[in-house]
Enzyme design. Structure first.
Site, PDB file in Angstrom:
ATOM      1  N   ARG A  35      -6.653 -11.745  -5.540  1.00 40.93           N
ATOM      2  CA  ARG A  35      -6.787 -10.613  -6.459  1.00 40.93           C
ATOM      3  C   ARG A  35      -8.105 -10.678  -7.233  1.00 40.93           C
ATOM      4  O   ARG A  35      -8.746  -9.677  -7.503  1.00 40.93           O
ATOM      5  CB  ARG A  35      -5.603 -10.672  -7.435  1.00 40.93           C
ATOM      6  CG  ARG A  35      -5.532  -9.532  -8.403  1.00 40.93           C
ATOM      7  CD  ARG A  35      -4.383  -9.754  -9.373  1.00 40.93           C
ATOM      8  NE  ARG A  35      -3.114  -9.837  -8.676  1.00 40.93           N
ATOM      9  CZ  ARG A  35      -2.359  -8.783  -8.368  1.00 40.93           C
ATOM     10  NH1 ARG A  35      -2.764  -7.575  -8.680  1.00 40.93           N
ATOM     11  NH2 ARG A  35      -1.217  -8.936  -7.727  1.00 40.93           N
ATOM     12  N   LYS A 109       9.184 -17.910  -3.265  1.00 35.73           N
ATOM     13  CA  LYS A 109      10.520 -18.389  -3.626  1.00 35.73           C
ATOM     14  C   LYS A 109      10.921 -17.848  -4.985  1.00 35.73           C
ATOM     15  O   LYS A 109      10.573 -18.415  -6.016  1.00 35.73           O
ATOM     16  CB  LYS A 109      10.539 -19.924  -3.665  1.00 35.73           C
ATOM     17  CG  LYS A 109      10.324 -20.533  -2.292  1.00 35.73           C
ATOM     18  CD  LYS A 109      10.266 -22.048  -2.340  1.00 35.73           C
ATOM     19  CE  LYS A 109      10.093 -22.613  -0.939  1.00 35.73           C
ATOM     20  NZ  LYS A 109       9.990 -24.064  -0.934  1.00 35.73           N
ATOM     21  N   GLY A 137      11.202 -23.906   2.597  1.00 33.66           N
ATOM     22  CA  GLY A 137      11.583 -25.281   2.915  1.00 33.66           C
ATOM     23  C   GLY A 137      10.962 -26.259   1.941  1.00 33.66           C
ATOM     24  O   GLY A 137      10.301 -25.860   0.986  1.00 33.66           O
ATOM     25  N   LYS A 192      17.234 -23.371  -5.799  1.00 32.71           N
ATOM     26  CA  LYS A 192      16.986 -24.787  -6.059  1.00 32.71           C
ATOM     27  C   LYS A 192      16.163 -24.992  -7.332  1.00 32.71           C
ATOM     28  O   LYS A 192      16.258 -26.036  -7.976  1.00 32.71           O
ATOM     29  CB  LYS A 192      16.327 -25.457  -4.856  1.00 32.71           C
ATOM     30  CG  LYS A 192      15.045 -24.774  -4.414  1.00 32.71           C
ATOM     31  CD  LYS A 192      13.799 -25.538  -4.742  1.00 32.71           C
ATOM     32  CE  LYS A 192      12.639 -24.586  -4.840  1.00 32.71           C
ATOM     33  NZ  LYS A 192      11.349 -25.114  -4.564  1.00 32.71           N
ATOM     34  N   ARG A 256       7.320 -28.026 -12.024  1.00 37.31           N
ATOM     35  CA  ARG A 256       7.404 -27.381 -13.346  1.00 37.31           C
ATOM     36  C   ARG A 256       8.853 -27.238 -13.788  1.00 37.31           C
ATOM     37  O   ARG A 256       9.181 -27.392 -14.956  1.00 37.31           O
ATOM     38  CB  ARG A 256       6.748 -25.994 -13.303  1.00 37.31           C
ATOM     39  CG  ARG A 256       5.252 -26.010 -13.436  1.00 37.31           C
ATOM     40  CD  ARG A 256       4.732 -24.806 -14.202  1.00 37.31           C
ATOM     41  NE  ARG A 256       5.268 -23.536 -13.733  1.00 37.31           N
ATOM     42  CZ  ARG A 256       4.787 -22.864 -12.699  1.00 37.31           C
ATOM     43  NH1 ARG A 256       3.790 -23.331 -12.006  1.00 37.31           N
ATOM     44  NH2 ARG A 256       5.329 -21.705 -12.359  1.00 37.31           N
ATOM     45  N   ASN A 257       9.736 -26.937 -12.819  1.00 38.76           N
ATOM     46  CA  ASN A 257      11.147 -26.759 -13.175  1.00 38.76           C
ATOM     47  C   ASN A 257      11.744 -28.055 -13.714  1.00 38.76           C
ATOM     48  O   ASN A 257      12.448 -28.066 -14.720  1.00 38.76           O
ATOM     49  CB  ASN A 257      11.927 -26.271 -11.954  1.00 38.76           C
ATOM     50  CG  ASN A 257      11.487 -24.886 -11.526  1.00 38.76           C
ATOM     51  OD1 ASN A 257      11.685 -23.917 -12.243  1.00 38.76           O
ATOM     52  ND2 ASN A 257      10.847 -24.796 -10.375  1.00 38.76           N
ATOM     53  N   VAL A 280       5.900 -20.226 -17.807  1.00 34.08           N
ATOM     54  CA  VAL A 280       7.313 -20.519 -17.642  1.00 34.08           C
ATOM     55  C   VAL A 280       7.573 -20.853 -16.173  1.00 34.08           C
ATOM     56  O   VAL A 280       6.935 -20.314 -15.278  1.00 34.08           O
ATOM     57  CB  VAL A 280       8.164 -19.338 -18.152  1.00 34.08           C
ATOM     58  CG1 VAL A 280       8.044 -18.154 -17.228  1.00 34.08           C
ATOM     59  CG2 VAL A 280       9.609 -19.745 -18.318  1.00 34.08           C
ATOM     60  N   GLU A 282       9.474 -20.868 -12.613  1.00 30.58           N
ATOM     61  CA  GLU A 282      10.198 -19.825 -11.876  1.00 30.58           C
ATOM     62  C   GLU A 282      11.719 -19.933 -12.080  1.00 30.58           C
ATOM     63  O   GLU A 282      12.431 -18.942 -12.137  1.00 30.58           O
ATOM     64  CB  GLU A 282       9.834 -19.922 -10.384  1.00 30.58           C
ATOM     65  CG  GLU A 282      10.414 -18.855  -9.470  1.00 30.58           C
ATOM     66  CD  GLU A 282       9.648 -17.521  -9.416  1.00 30.58           C
ATOM     67  OE1 GLU A 282      10.255 -16.505  -9.809  1.00 30.58           O
ATOM     68  OE2 GLU A 282       8.490 -17.489  -8.979  1.00 30.58           O
TER      69      GLU A 282
END
Length: 341
Positions: A35, A109, A137, A192, A256-257, A280, A282
Site C-alpha cells: 500500500r 488469519k 498452518g 488459535k 503478540r497474542n 492490539v 488479532e
C-alpha cells in the site's frame, strides 16, 4: 499456459514477503504489492523488506510495487496477505482489473469484525465468479525465512486451486498439504489466537507444562466444537491448521497474542497493554467476535467465556481460573464419542 506464470502477492508484511520469494524460488515472476509507495520503492531498490524481514534478500524475479492494478493485471494466482480489516476493501480495488479466471487465495488469519465473516466468505461475496482457497498452518515467518522445515495447508473446494498453490509454493523446506474444508482451516487459524492469549496468561500465573498441555487440549476441543456448529469437519482440527497452528502459537512466547495474555496474567489492563505493545493482537478482536457468536449459537465455550471476562469485564484472573478449573464436562474429546450415547 506455461509452467512459470505471473503470480501476485497483495500485502508486504512478513508472510506476504515470504510467499512472494518462495514463488520466485520456483521460477515464477512475482509482483509484491504494498500500500505504501515509499516502502515499495525502498524494497524494490534494496531487495530487502527492512520493515518486516530485514535479513531476507529477495530474488530478482520479485518486483515490489504500489500500483494495485499493475500488480494483478496479468496474474492467474493472487495471494491475499493483507490484515483482516483491509481485506474486503482490497478485493474491491482489484475486482475491475483482475483476469476473469484468476484464482484468489487468502493467507489472512482473522475474522471481519462487523460482519463476523471469514475471509473465504468475503471472497465469495466480493468475487463470486472466481475460484478461491485459503492457506493456513503453523508458519512462523522468521523460521520459514531461515528455511526451517515447515508445512502448511491449502484448503479449497476447487482442485485446480489446490494444485496451483502446491505447484507454485512447494519447496523442499515448505510442504503443502491439501484439504477441502475451507471453514475448518480458516477457523483453526483465527481461533488459535484466542487460546494463545489464554496460554500466555497461564504462564504469567506460573502454571506448569501439565497445565499448558491441558489448556491446549481443552482449547482444541472447544475450537472444534464451535467450528462443527458452523459446518466445518472436526478432523481438520487434528491436522496442521488445527492442533499444528495451536501448538506453535501457544508455545511461542514471541507471539503478540501470547504477550497480551502474559501481561493480563500479570494484572495489566487491556488499555495499558495495547499502549505498550503499540498495537492490539488479532486474538483480542477475534475473542469478542467468537464470544458473541458462541452465545448466539449456544455453543459451550468455557475458555472463551472466562477469557472474555478477564479482557473485557476486568474480572480478576485468579477468580476466572478457579471457575474454569471447577466447571468442566466429563468427556475428553467430544468428537470421538458416538452421537446419542
Amino acid at each position: 499456459m506455461s509452467h512459470h506464470q505471473a503470480i501476485t502477492v497483495l500485502g508486504g508484511g512478513s508472510f506476504g514477503t515470504i510467499i512472494a520469494n518462495i514463488a520466485a524460488e520456483n521460477g515464477h515472476q512475482v509482483r509484491l504489492w504494498m500500500r505504501d509507495a515509499q516502502q515499495a520503492e525502498e524494497v524494490e531498490k534494496s531487495r530487502v523488506n527492512n520493515r518486516y524481514m530485514p535479513d531476507y534478500p529477495l530474488l530478482a524475479n520479485v518486483e515490489a510495487c504500489s500500483d494495485i492494478g499493475y500488480a494483478v493485471a496479468d496474474s492467474h494466482l493472487i495471494f491475499m496477505a493483507v490484515p483482516s480489516k483491509a481485506f474486503r476493501q482490497v478485493l474491491r480495488q482489484i475486482k475491475p482489473c483482475i483476469q476473469p479466471e484468476a484464482q484468489i487465495v487468502s493467507t489472512t488469519k482473522g475474522i471481519e469484525s462487523d460482519s463476523f465473516k471469514l475471509m473465504s466468505q468475503i471472497m465469495c461475496e466480493e468475487l463470486p465468479d472466481h475460484p478461491i482457497g485459503v492457506l493456513s498452518g503453523p508458519n512462523l515467518a522468521k523460521e520459514v525465512a531461515r528455511r526451517q522445515l515447515t508445512a502448511t495447508v491449502i484448503a479449497s473446494n476447487n482442485p485446480q486451486v489446490r494444485a496451483a498453490v502446491q505447484r507454485v509454493l512447494r519447496r523442499d523446506y515448505f510442504r503443502i498439504y491439501a484439504n477441502n474444508d475451507m471453514y475448518g482451516v480458516e477457523l483453526g487459524g483465527a481461533l488459535k489466537n484466542i487460546y494463545a492469549i489464554a496460554t500466555g496468561m497461564a504462564a504469567a500465573l506460573g502454571m506448569g507444562e501439565n497445565t499448558r498441555s491441558m489448556l491446549m487440549t481443552r482449547s482444541l476441543a472447544e475450537m472444534s466444537r464451535f467450528a462443527v456448529c458452523l459446518g466445518a469437519n472436526p478432523l481438520t482440527f487434528i491436522g496442521l491448521a488445527g492442533v499444528g497452528d495451536l501448538a506453535v502459537t501457544c508455545m511461542s512466547p514471541l507471539s503478540r497474542n501470547y504477550r497480551v495474555g502474559h501481561a493480563l496474567g500479570k494484572g495489566g489492563s487491556l488499555g495499558q497493554i495495547v499502549e505498550e505493545l503499540g498495537e492490539v493482537a488479532e486474538g483480542v478482536g477475534t475473542l469478542q467476535i467468537v464470544k458473541h457468536w458462541a452465545t448466539e449459537l449456544g455453543v459451550y465455550m468455557p475458555l472463551v467465556d472466562g477469557l472474555y471476562e478477564v479482557v473485557f469485564n476486568q474480572r480478576p484472573v485468579q477468580q476466572v481460573v478457579q471457575a474454569l478449573m471447577g466447571g468442566e464436562q466429563s468427556s475428553d474429546v467430544e468428537f470421538v464419542l458416538p452421537r446419542g450415547n
